[in-house]
Design an enzyme around this catalytic site. Structure first.
Site, PDB file in Angstrom:
ATOM      1  N   GLY A 145      49.455  23.730   7.582  1.00 12.73           N
ATOM      2  CA  GLY A 145      48.309  23.282   6.817  1.00 12.73           C
ATOM      3  C   GLY A 145      47.205  24.301   6.983  1.00 12.73           C
ATOM      4  N   CYS A 146      46.257  24.031   7.869  1.00 11.94           N
ATOM      5  CA  CYS A 146      45.230  25.010   8.177  1.00 11.94           C
ATOM      6  C   CYS A 146      45.321  25.314   9.658  1.00 11.94           C
ATOM      7  CB  CYS A 146      43.840  24.477   7.816  1.00 11.94           C
ATOM      8  SG  CYS A 146      43.437  22.901   8.565  1.00 11.94           S
ATOM      9  N   GLY A 147      45.443  26.574  10.001  1.00 11.88           N
ATOM     10  CA  GLY A 147      45.471  26.971  11.394  1.00 11.88           C
ATOM     11  C   GLY A 147      46.673  26.446  12.134  1.00 11.88           C
TER      12      GLY A 147
END
Length: 311
Positions: A145-147
């Site tokens: 997803g993010c990071g």
């Protein structure tokens, strides 16, 4: 696009456009929305405004948020909540900053389509890069997803991270001026107050590739993608964001090749350590003509005629 719920006018519009400092409100494109179109970033809604005991009925702009599914070569990879705008930039930037591709040339095609529940961004990769992604997905249970959103366990936390070798230095006065310029060039935020922004600052002070999104990571990915699609080397400038600077933001900036990340708010301790390790200049609290440098200050300098002379 055609009007759906009406156009802000009179007192409602004035709430967004005070003191003549909100030029986006005068844009005809910003004054109308098609609610049925899943790619429209703005919607007007009926509201009650309570002021000093009085209640006024009116309209207000709100920023749209949609589930956006990223698919690679027909395989679903991640679903992100995002502002439905500049999604081609988002797909390219996400692919680069998350290490799905090593270069924009490994992306052959990006198509945005709508389904009943949201938007689908179909990305077609080269056969070699698709095979690499398939192997990566085989070793991870979660989806990126993010990071860190897609890592299976803490054992995967220390994944290979790209260091930056950018050598470009920046005039601190130009950085301050760019932060002011960016604050005045966000039409979605001016109308809704709900979005973050990211932009790229060239060494000569030119601000480019400004993108907005309800998600700060998404805004940065959109800017990174816009640069890549335009063939601009991020190493020749600095990335600016209107949020705090987290570990993920530092990692994305370094992966893009930029040498400097400047944030309006604070960095985290992990972000600072990561910036030090990756060779990234990290600037926080960049607003009101001031800033704090947390890592690799050598990329910032003062003009010779500034107070105290050249750094």
């Amino acid at each position: 696009m055609s009007p759906q719920h009406g156009v802000l006018a009179g007192p409602d519009r004035a709430d967004h456009c005070q003191a003549g400092d909100r030029p986006a409100c005068d844009s005809p494109a910003a004054a109308m929305v098609e609610v049925a179109d899943l790619t429209v970033p703005l919607v007007s809604v009926g509201v009650q405004r309570w002021r000093a005991g009085a209640i006024d009925e009116g309209l207000d702009w709100v920023c749209e948020e949609r589930p956006v599914s990223l698919e690679y070569n027909g395989i679903a990879h991640a679903v992100m909540m995002a502002t439905p705008q500049a999604l081609e930039d988002f797909a390219v930037g996400f692919s680069l900053s998350e290490g799905i591709v090593a270069a924009a040339a490994e992306i052959l095609e990006v198509e945005v389509g709508a389904q009943s529940r949201g938007l689908v961004v179909a990305v077609r990769l080269t056969a070699r890069r698709a095979a690499v992604l398939k192997e990566r997905r085989r070793t991870l249970a979660g989806r990126t997803g993010c990071g860190l959103c897609g890592v299976e366990s803490l054992a995967h936390f220390d994944r290979a991270q790209a260091s930056t070798s950018a050598r470009q230095r920046f005039d601190a006065a130009r950085l301050s001026a760019a932060m002011v310029q960016m604050a005045r060039a966000q039409p979605l935020r001016e109308l809704t107050g709900a979005t973050h922004a990211a932009a790229w600052l060239a060494a000569d002070g030119t601000l480019a590739a400004l993108r907005e999104d309800v998600g700060r990571h998404n805004a940065l990915d959109k800017t990174i993608g816009a640069l890549a699609r335009a063939g601009v080397d991020a190493a020749g400038g600095a990335l600016l964001v209107t949020s705090r600077a987290s570990y993920e933001m530092v990692q994305k900036a370094a992966a893009a090749g930029a040498g400097l990340l400047a944030a309006v708010s604070a960095p985290t301790a992990l972000a600072i350590r990561t910036a030090q390790e990756l060779g990234l200049t990290l600037v926080g609290f960049a607003r009101d003509g001031r800033h704090v440098v947390y890592a690799h200050a050598w990329r910032l300098h003062r003009a010779a005629n500034a107070r105290g002379g050249a750094a």
